[in-house]
Design an enzyme around this catalytic site. Structure first.
Site, mmCIF file in Angstrom:
data_model
loop_
_atom_site.group_PDB
_atom_site.id
_atom_site.type_symbol
_atom_site.label_atom_id
_atom_site.label_comp_id
_atom_site.label_asym_id
_atom_site.label_seq_id
_atom_site.Cartn_x
_atom_site.Cartn_y
_atom_site.Cartn_z
ATOM 1 N N GLY A 86 17.057 22.666 -15.952
ATOM 2 C CA GLY A 86 17.487 21.266 -15.901
ATOM 3 C C GLY A 86 16.895 20.443 -17.039
ATOM 4 O O GLY A 86 17.468 19.435 -17.449
ATOM 5 N N GLU A 133 17.449 29.911 -15.283
ATOM 6 C CA GLU A 133 17.843 29.866 -13.863
ATOM 7 C C GLU A 133 18.155 31.239 -13.295
ATOM 8 O O GLU A 133 17.893 31.522 -12.128
ATOM 9 C CB GLU A 133 19.062 28.949 -13.683
ATOM 10 C CG GLU A 133 18.758 27.457 -13.751
ATOM 11 C CD GLU A 133 18.786 26.890 -15.155
ATOM 12 O OE1 GLU A 133 18.731 27.679 -16.130
ATOM 13 O OE2 GLU A 133 18.864 25.652 -15.287
ATOM 14 N N GLU A 169 19.059 20.965 -19.853
ATOM 15 C CA GLU A 169 20.336 20.319 -19.509
ATOM 16 C C GLU A 169 20.254 18.799 -19.708
ATOM 17 O O GLU A 169 21.219 18.175 -20.146
ATOM 18 C CB GLU A 169 20.729 20.677 -18.068
ATOM 19 C CG GLU A 169 21.104 22.158 -17.950
ATOM 20 C CD GLU A 169 21.369 22.602 -16.527
ATOM 21 O OE1 GLU A 169 20.434 22.520 -15.713
ATOM 22 O OE2 GLU A 169 22.502 23.012 -16.231
ATOM 23 N N ALA A 222 14.664 21.700 -12.830
ATOM 24 C CA ALA A 222 14.734 21.075 -11.506
ATOM 25 C C ALA A 222 13.435 21.391 -10.773
ATOM 26 O O ALA A 222 12.759 22.370 -11.096
ATOM 27 C CB ALA A 222 15.914 21.655 -10.738
HETATM 28 C C1 3H9 Z 1 16.942 24.420 -12.505
HETATM 29 O O1 3H9 Z 1 16.537 23.754 -13.395
HETATM 30 C C2 3H9 Z 1 18.281 24.249 -11.872
HETATM 31 C C3 3H9 Z 1 19.174 23.344 -12.677
HETATM 32 O O2 3H9 Z 1 19.910 24.100 -13.607
HETATM 33 C C4 3H9 Z 1 20.222 22.668 -11.856
HETATM 34 C C5 3H9 Z 1 19.883 21.829 -10.692
HETATM 35 C C6 3H9 Z 1 21.075 21.114 -10.068
HETATM 36 N N1 3H9 Z 1 9.523 23.100 -10.262
HETATM 37 O O3 3H9 Z 1 3.808 28.500 -14.421
HETATM 38 P P1 3H9 Z 1 2.644 27.594 -14.401
HETATM 39 C C7 3H9 Z 1 4.665 24.486 -11.120
HETATM 40 S S1 3H9 Z 1 16.007 25.642 -11.793
HETATM 41 C C8 3H9 Z 1 8.431 22.910 -9.506
HETATM 42 O O4 3H9 Z 1 1.380 28.072 -13.792
HETATM 43 P P2 3H9 Z 1 2.609 27.658 -17.269
HETATM 44 C C9 3H9 Z 1 4.100 25.851 -10.810
HETATM 45 O O5 3H9 Z 1 4.469 26.276 -9.529
HETATM 46 C C10 3H9 Z 1 14.493 25.566 -12.677
HETATM 47 N N2 3H9 Z 1 7.204 23.345 -9.859
HETATM 48 O O6 3H9 Z 1 2.310 27.009 -15.853
HETATM 49 C C11 3H9 Z 1 2.623 25.599 -10.954
HETATM 50 O O7 3H9 Z 1 2.176 24.958 -9.769
HETATM 51 P P3 3H9 Z 1 0.713 25.211 -9.204
HETATM 52 C C12 3H9 Z 1 14.573 26.178 -14.019
HETATM 53 C C13 3H9 Z 1 7.102 23.995 -11.017
HETATM 54 O O8 3H9 Z 1 2.162 26.684 -18.286
HETATM 55 C C14 3H9 Z 1 2.535 24.579 -12.081
HETATM 56 O O9 3H9 Z 1 3.835 23.979 -12.149
HETATM 57 N N3 3H9 Z 1 13.250 26.190 -14.614
HETATM 58 C C15 3H9 Z 1 8.210 24.233 -11.836
HETATM 59 O O10 3H9 Z 1 2.077 29.039 -17.324
HETATM 60 C C16 3H9 Z 1 2.231 25.195 -13.429
HETATM 61 O O11 3H9 Z 1 3.130 26.270 -13.661
HETATM 62 C C17 3H9 Z 1 12.466 27.276 -14.558
HETATM 63 O O12 3H9 Z 1 12.834 28.303 -14.042
HETATM 64 C C18 3H9 Z 1 9.469 23.749 -11.418
HETATM 65 N N4 3H9 Z 1 10.570 23.935 -12.162
HETATM 66 O O13 3H9 Z 1 4.196 27.799 -17.358
HETATM 67 C C19 3H9 Z 1 11.088 27.119 -15.170
HETATM 68 N N5 3H9 Z 1 7.801 24.922 -12.927
HETATM 69 O O14 3H9 Z 1 -0.202 24.743 -10.265
HETATM 70 C C20 3H9 Z 1 10.034 27.592 -14.222
HETATM 71 C C21 3H9 Z 1 6.482 25.099 -12.778
HETATM 72 O O15 3H9 Z 1 0.683 24.426 -7.943
HETATM 73 N N6 3H9 Z 1 8.699 27.387 -14.729
HETATM 74 N N7 3H9 Z 1 6.039 24.551 -11.627
HETATM 75 O O16 3H9 Z 1 0.638 26.704 -8.983
HETATM 76 C C22 3H9 Z 1 8.150 28.146 -15.701
HETATM 77 O O17 3H9 Z 1 8.768 29.015 -16.291
HETATM 78 C C23 3H9 Z 1 6.699 27.917 -16.034
HETATM 79 O O18 3H9 Z 1 6.105 27.292 -14.920
HETATM 80 C C24 3H9 Z 1 6.475 27.019 -17.289
HETATM 81 C C25 3H9 Z 1 4.962 26.651 -17.381
HETATM 82 C C26 3H9 Z 1 6.848 27.823 -18.532
HETATM 83 C C27 3H9 Z 1 7.260 25.753 -17.209
#
Ligand code: 3H9
Length: 700
Positions: free
Chosen positions: A103, A126, A106, A63
């Site tokens: 998500g 999450e 999911e 998400a």
């Molecule tokens: C969810 O899914 C809830 C659902 O179950 C239900 C809903 C109803 N959203 O980390 P990076 C941005 S909760 C928005 O440097 P990497 C991040 O801020 C979510 N932005 O890159 C950054 O921005 P900026 C569950 C996001 O390659 C840029 O992307 N998911 C999101 O080292 C690059 O990120 C998670 O918890 C996001 N979801 O790592 C995953 N994700 O460039 C969270 C990233 O402006 N994310 N951004 O600073 C991660 O674990 C890592 O970002 C990922 C990439 C592994 C994806």
């Protein structure tokens, strides 16, 4: 709307490509695009199956976290989008090109089939954001892999790489070659075999086997006590998975998930954890450091000192696949250091977390040397000898002579003057601090210390290297102790003053443990060894500082801490549990009396404030002096380097949540009562309160 989904036809297959760089979160345009794309494919009689994939480096990162807490967003919701996918009577294939988290996984679980690139990680992280998978993850994953594995995956939130996900049954196939082509070929196979759809919601076999298994959840709850103490979301997750197993229908389980997800969204832990998520990423953004600054290409590293720190830093290089020379001028030390490294890796192998082959590869990347000149061909050198400014100056004078031109010269000092060290070289612009935390191969934090001459190239290279080594890096200014250790001084000092004033070590430690740190200051001091400071003070001719009087008195009685079974506490043979000890308590009371203290009782609340608020006040001073760039940087340091509970968001976020005006009032009161310099209110704190602002307002 943010993000989009491209629709194209490849023969009988509709290909939906998610486009929301860099990591394709499910922003409004993506949700709408998935909904519309599936609707278009269903209406087109020429389409027999649908493939969903991601452009850029991820499939879907989950998400869109930045939308949480914002006003209602546009377009269809995630539940509507995935509902549309799940209701499709044409098979949908998720072609998982890269990260499928939260998500994102999911969405894939709503598809009928899943094929993934061998390098793609999937997972439901999450919990790390104080949430639970709220788009059916807690209901579908147990149906696919059974409740036990689902509990493990969702409560840990850890990534699962495609080969393991395949073994577990989360994905059906590993792609060979191009993932999109492989996805389309897989879709064609499915069409040729009769276009059978396969909805996880209808699968009952795995959860039927778990019905009535109460042990599974009881044991999971016991594990939570250790691994996710004090956290709100994990228990909610268990309740959801129990519902997946026991509810009468899939929809009933989904209702429970929806309700418990909403409760997590309302919980302050969720906000704090998401603050840390963004703070860690913001810490990478250095004002004035643009993308066009040419960074030093790091292909080889050099580390000086084969003790605990140097060895751990060398492991970081080897773990990242970078060859590294490890120098020690004492052959025995070097051999001992290598043995420790080997032992660390061997333990990881014996736990099944590293293959023997990978261990051998990593060991072969660490090249020991006693010859200082050998260090010269490193693109970066990190000095990690013990904390002695004269020794460090001598080393940097020598490094200046042997290191090749354009190399990064870093010191791992935990608080000494980086400028004084840099001044020993003819190239101070290439010098900075890279302060790792012990054990360096485990701890995530790296403080990159900017000297007054450190150039943008130096700073940018150190930050980029930190990322390659898997660290969360934060820039700190050059002052005694930098960010972390300057602040911790205030915390330890207050704890030590309180036991002089009447508190018991066990009470202070319990308050800190209950707050969420792994241990309190006195259990920690016993673990580190009280004799280290005592011996150092004796070498310097003693100390007049009142807070050292108790540890000195304990050491005079041969109470050195855990290492000899007695310190602030006593320890039984082979057991590290601290047990209160009458002799130590007598020593404390005696010293306290000698120093003229009138002992009194402390409330837990006062203990907590006396320990945590110095961090806040000193943190504010660091911000005021420009030594920390953001309040979020300080929180990042504390959570990743000092075990501060992420679910309260770090000391500065915590202060905001307590109300800065109240925090300031307490600090002013402590200043009045004790006169201790640590409590002299920071000007910035006073200004924020006067303006009705908080630390978060500074970071924007
Ligand atoms: C969810 O899914 C809830 C659902 O179950 C239900 C809903 C109803 N959203 O980390 P990076 C941005 S909760 C928005 O440097 P990497 C991040 O801020 C979510 N932005 O890159 C950054 O921005 P900026 C569950 C996001 O390659 C840029 O992307 N998911 C999101 O080292 C690059 O990120 C998670 O918890 C996001 N979801 O790592 C995953 N994700 O460039 C969270 C990233 O402006 N994310 N951004 O600073 C991660 O674990 C890592 O970002 C990922 C990439 C592994 C994806």
């Amino acid at each position: 709307m943010k993000g989009s989904v491209h629709y194209e036809k490849r023969g009988e297959i509709a290909l939906l490509s998610i486009d929301n760089p860099p990591v394709n979160p499910l922003s409004s345009g993506v949700r709408q695009g998935l909904y519309d794309g599936v609707a278009a494919a269903l209406e087109d009689d020429g389409v027999k199956a649908i493939v969903v994939t991601g452009l850029h480096r991820a499939f879907i990162a989950g998400a869109d976290i930045s939308e949480f807490g914002a006003a209602a967003t546009e377009g269809v919701g995630l539940h509507e989008a995935i509902g549309k996918m799940e209701a499709s009577n044409k098979p949908i294939i998720a072609a998982i090109n890269g990260t499928a988290f939260g998500g994102g996984l999911e969405v894939a679980l709503c598809c009928d089939y899943r094929i993934a690139a061998a390098t793609a990680p999937v997972g439901l992280p999450e919990v790390k954001l104080g949430l639970l998978p709220g788009a059916g993850g807690t209901q579908r994953l147990p149906r696919l892999i059974g409740a036990e594995l689902a509990v493990k995956a969702i409560v840990s939130g850890d990534p699962i790489f495609a080969p393991e996900a395949f073994e577990m049954g989360i994905i059906d196939k590993i792609a060979e070659g191009n993932i999109v082509e492989a996805g389309i070929a897989y879709a064609q196979e499915i069409v040729a075999a009769g276009s059978v759809t396969r909805k996880i919601r209808d699968m009952d076999e795995k959860i039927a086997a778990d019905r009535g298994n109460t042990t599974l959840f009881k044991e999971a709850r016991q594990r939570l006590e250790k691994t996710r103490r004090n956290q709100f979301a994990p228990e909610q997750i268990l309740k959801c998975i129990q519902a997946a197993v026991n509810a009468d229908t899939f929809d009933e389980g989904m209702e429970i998930e929806r309700k418990l997800f909403a409760e997590c969204m309302e919980d302050p832990q969720r906000e704090a954890l998401i603050h840390i998520f963004f703070a860690e990423r913001a810490a990478n953004k250095i004002p004035g450091l643009t993308k066009d600054v040419p960074l030093i290409d790091i292909n080889k590293g050099s580390v000086i000192g084969s003790g605990t720190m140097g060895g751990g830093i060398a492991m970081c290089f080897a773990n990242a696949g970078i060859p590294v020379r490890l120098h020690d001028n004492d052959a025995d030390n070097l051999a001992r250091g290598l043995k420790v490294i080997e032992g660390n890796y061997a333990r990881t192998v014996s736990r099944g977390r590293l293959s023997q082959e990978e261990m051998d590869k990593r060991m072969s990347l660490i090249i020991p040397t006693e010859n200082f000149d050998d260090l010269g061909d490193g693109d970066v050198v990190i000095e990690a000898v013990y904390e002695n400014i004269d020794l460090k100056k001598e080393i940097f004078t020598k490094l200046d002579k042997v290191m090749k031109e354009g190399a990064l010269l870093a010191t791992n000092t935990s608080g000494l003057d980086v400028d004084a060290i840099a001044a020993c070289t003819s190239r101070p612009e290439f010098v900075c601090g890279m302060h790792f935390f012990s054990p360096a191969n485990v701890m995530r934090l790296l403080e990159v210390v900017k000297g007054k001459e450190s150039s943008p190239v130096t700073l940018g290279t150190a930050m980029a290297l930190g990322k390659r080594l898997g660290k969360v890096s934060v820039v700190a200014g050059n002052c005694p102790g930098f960010i972390g250790n300057r602040m911790i001084g205030g915390y330890s000092r207050q704890a030590n003053l309180m036991i002089l004033e009447g508190a018991k070590p066990a009470q202070v430690d319990k308050v800190i443990f209950d707050f969420g740190l792994a241990m309190g200051p006195f259990a920690m001091a016993d673990m580190v060894g009280l004799d280290l400071g005592w011996r150092a003070r004796k070498m310097m001719g003693g100390s007049n500082e009142v807070t050292t009087r108790i540890p000195d008195a304990l050491c005079e009685l041969d109470r050195y801490g855990q290492k000899n079974g007695k310190g602030y506490y006593q320890y039984e043979e082979g057991d590290r549990t601290p047990r209160p000890d009458a002799i130590a308590d007598e020593v404390i009371e005696k010293v306290s009396k000698e120093l003229g203290y009138t002992r009194r009782e402390f409330s837990d609340e006062e203990i907590l404030k006396r320990c945590i608020y110095p961090l806040v006040n000193i943190g504010a001073k660091l911000l005021e002096e420009g030594l920390a760039l953001r309040a979020g940087d300080i929180d990042t340091v504390y959570v990743n380097g000092y075990g501060f509970p992420a679910y309260v968001g770090g000391p500065m976020w915590y202060a905001d949540t307590q109300g800065l005006a109240d925090v300031l009032a307490d600090i002013e009161r402590f200043f009045e009562e004790t006169g201790d310099d640590v409590w002299k209110p920071a000007g910035l704190l006073q200004k924020l309160v006067a303006d009705g602002n908080n630390f978060a307002s500074l970071d924007g």
